[in-house]
Motif scaffolding. Structure first.
Motif, PDB file in Angstrom:
ATOM      1  N   ASN A  53       5.154   2.462  -2.578  1.00 48.34           N
ATOM      2  CA  ASN A  53       3.961   2.292  -1.739  1.00 48.34           C
ATOM      3  C   ASN A  53       3.477   0.855  -1.710  1.00 48.34           C
ATOM      4  O   ASN A  53       2.796   0.438  -0.756  1.00 48.34           O
ATOM      5  N   LEU A  55       5.700  -1.711  -1.835  1.00 46.75           N
ATOM      6  CA  LEU A  55       6.686  -2.385  -0.981  1.00 46.75           C
ATOM      7  C   LEU A  55       6.500  -2.017   0.479  1.00 46.75           C
ATOM      8  O   LEU A  55       6.732  -2.848   1.382  1.00 46.75           O
ATOM      9  N   TYR A  56       6.097  -0.774   0.734  1.00 44.35           N
ATOM     10  CA  TYR A  56       5.904  -0.297   2.112  1.00 44.35           C
ATOM     11  C   TYR A  56       4.494   0.294   2.213  1.00 44.35           C
ATOM     12  O   TYR A  56       4.314   1.508   2.065  1.00 44.35           O
ATOM     13  N   ALA A  59       3.100   3.897   3.711  1.00 45.15           N
ATOM     14  CA  ALA A  59       4.215   4.829   3.922  1.00 45.15           C
ATOM     15  C   ALA A  59       4.045   6.055   3.025  1.00 45.15           C
ATOM     16  O   ALA A  59       3.491   5.987   1.932  1.00 45.15           O
ATOM     17  N   GLY A  80      12.119   6.819   9.755  1.00 44.77           N
ATOM     18  CA  GLY A  80      11.768   6.102   8.535  1.00 44.77           C
ATOM     19  C   GLY A  80      12.983   5.531   7.834  1.00 44.77           C
ATOM     20  O   GLY A  80      14.028   5.299   8.448  1.00 44.77           O
ATOM     21  N   ASN A  81      12.840   5.321   6.545  1.00 48.69           N
ATOM     22  CA  ASN A  81      13.903   4.763   5.702  1.00 48.69           C
ATOM     23  C   ASN A  81      14.359   5.802   4.689  1.00 48.69           C
ATOM     24  O   ASN A  81      13.530   6.522   4.120  1.00 48.69           O
ATOM     25  N   SER A 222      13.581  -5.477   1.141  1.00 45.72           N
ATOM     26  CA  SER A 222      12.866  -6.012   2.307  1.00 45.72           C
ATOM     27  C   SER A 222      13.704  -5.929   3.579  1.00 45.72           C
ATOM     28  O   SER A 222      13.172  -6.109   4.681  1.00 45.72           O
ATOM     29  N   ASN A 226       9.315  -1.803   7.793  1.00 47.06           N
ATOM     30  CA  ASN A 226       8.153  -0.971   7.470  1.00 47.06           C
ATOM     31  C   ASN A 226       8.217   0.322   8.266  1.00 47.06           C
ATOM     32  O   ASN A 226       8.535   0.323   9.454  1.00 47.06           O
ATOM     33  N   ALA A 227       7.928   1.421   7.591  1.00 47.74           N
ATOM     34  CA  ALA A 227       8.005   2.730   8.240  1.00 47.74           C
ATOM     35  C   ALA A 227       6.928   3.631   7.663  1.00 47.74           C
ATOM     36  O   ALA A 227       6.393   3.396   6.576  1.00 47.74           O
ATOM     37  N   LYS A 228       6.634   4.697   8.393  1.00 42.88           N
ATOM     38  CA  LYS A 228       5.610   5.643   7.944  1.00 42.88           C
ATOM     39  C   LYS A 228       6.151   6.606   6.887  1.00 42.88           C
ATOM     40  O   LYS A 228       5.378   7.167   6.114  1.00 42.88           O
ATOM     41  N   ILE A 230       9.173   7.229   3.850  1.00 43.84           N
ATOM     42  CA  ILE A 230      10.245   6.774   2.951  1.00 43.84           C
ATOM     43  C   ILE A 230      10.813   8.010   2.262  1.00 43.84           C
ATOM     44  O   ILE A 230      10.095   8.730   1.558  1.00 43.84           O
TER      45      ILE A 230
END
Length: 394
Positions: A53, A55-56, A59, A80-81, A222, A226-228, A230
């Protein structure tokens, strides 16, 4: 009796003291590489998982404990990732195909493992090896914006894996080690990207507690936008959900675990001892009666009623000749004078009796009908032979 109670009390207090001491004893460091998200041991991923959280920001971190195919084939998977950190990653054709659909839709997948197996390794043409260096292995990035002035140095052989083979036409190298061997790759599929890293140990607690380890991991992740959402994969590394059993406290501590086992063994011994003391009376079983005499009487009665003297005589002759072959090694094909002489010599019976016995046998063997007197005479001669030779029928 009073002294016995004192001994029991002292033993109980000593046992309780030992259990308390073992429970509060500091546990030795576990250097096993688990990569589990809730493991706070050196090579667990507790810090990384709980810093996602940071790092992103904003998310939502979601754990997945299903196979890759079932996860990516599910329509509920959001944009997302997707992160996989495992000791080994093995994907078949269908797993890889569903994952590519997710990537081509504009998503990113990050995978870090010591080795890749199955269809993904064959399709991407990747092979990993270990760097056997006499000194600590160092890593760095290719991108000048991320590349550190001095390589990131990692000890305890946590960064010695590298890609020994790869498809340079498809892969983009974004990280190397001191020997210029590739350690970090990216692949472009549709609107998304696939990232492969050979050094999962640099994302563990042991590495992230150092300044350069934390910096390297942050820069490596990195690359993911950025995504909502993970997604953290638990399936590939076998990171099963936390045990919610009431006994988890006992099994998490070695002393309590042994106390639990000793209690179970003691209970089983007590139950067995009580069963032995209170065992019900075993009923008396009468032994089986010897019915051999009755059987012989019945068989004799059957033969007597059928009155087949020839059959009985022939069987007696057959059994006698078989006895002569087995015990005296005599050939019974020719019952001539030579046979009579050998019979007398080997058995020790009188030659006249031997001749009389063989004559009766030769006569009976060719008869279709045998009278009662002839059968009785044959039986007497055979019984006399057995008696003189000491044969008891065994």
């Amino acid at each position: 009796m009073k002294d016995f109670k004192i001994y029991i009390t002292i033993a109980s207090l000593l046992l309780i003291g030992y259990v308390v001491a073992q429970y509060n004893k500091p546990s030795p460091v576990n250097w096993q590489s688990t990569l589990y998200r809730n493991d706070k041991i050196p090579f667990g991923t507790y810090i990384l998982y709980h810093q996602l959280n940071q790092l992103y920001p904003g998310a939502r971190v979601i754990n997945t404990n299903k196979s890759v195919y079932n996860v990516f084939h599910n329509d509920s998977l959001q944009q997302g990732n997707y992160i996989i950190i495992a000791k080994s990653i093995k994907l078949n054709k269908f797993d890889f195909g569903e994952m590519l659909k997710y990537i081509k839709a504009g998503n990113s997948v990050f995978m870090s493992a010591f080795e890749w197996q199955g269809y993904i390794a064959d399709s991407l043409k990747i092979v990993t090896r270990a760097e056997y260096a006499k000194r600590n292995v160092s890593l760095n990035f290719i991108n000048h914006q991320l590349k550190a002035p001095v390589n990131y140095v990692f000890n305890r052989d946590i960064a010695n894996q590298y890609f020994s083979e790869l498809d340079t036409a498809r892969a983009t190298v974004i990280g190397k080690n001191y020997a210029e061997h590739c350690t970090f790759l990216s692949y472009k599929f549709g609107r998304g990207n696939l990232y492969l890293c050979t050094t999962p140990a640099v994302f563990t607690n042991y590495s992230l507690l150092t300044k350069q380890g934390a910096d390297y991991a942050a820069k490596a992740l990195s690359y993911l936008p950025n995504a909502k959402y993970i997604y953290w994969d638990q399936f590939q590394n076998g990171d099963i959900p936390e045990d919610i059993s009431p006994l988890r406290v006992f099994f998490s501590n070695r002393a309590l675990q042994w106390s639990y086992y000793i209690s179970l063994v003691g209970m089983v011994v007590f139950i067995i001892y009580e069963m032995k003391r209170r065992q019900r009376i075993i009923p008396v079983i009468e032994p089986l009666q010897n019915s051999t005499l009755n059987f012989v009487t019945v068989v004799g009665q059957v033969y007597y009623e059928k009155r087949n003297n020839a059959n009985i005589a022939h069987k007696k002759v057959i059994y006698l000749l078989a006895h002569l072959r087995d015990h005296y090694r005599l050939k019974t094909s020719n019952l001539d004078q030579e046979f009579v002489d050998k019979l007398s010599q080997k058995t020790g019976i009188d030659s006249k009796f031997a001749a009389s016995l063989i004559n009766v046998i030769s006569f009976i063997s060719v008869q279709q009908r045998v009278t009662d007197m002839e059968l009785i005479q044959l039986n007497k001669l055979i019984e006399k032979f057995y008696s003189q030779t000491g044969y008891n029928g065994k």
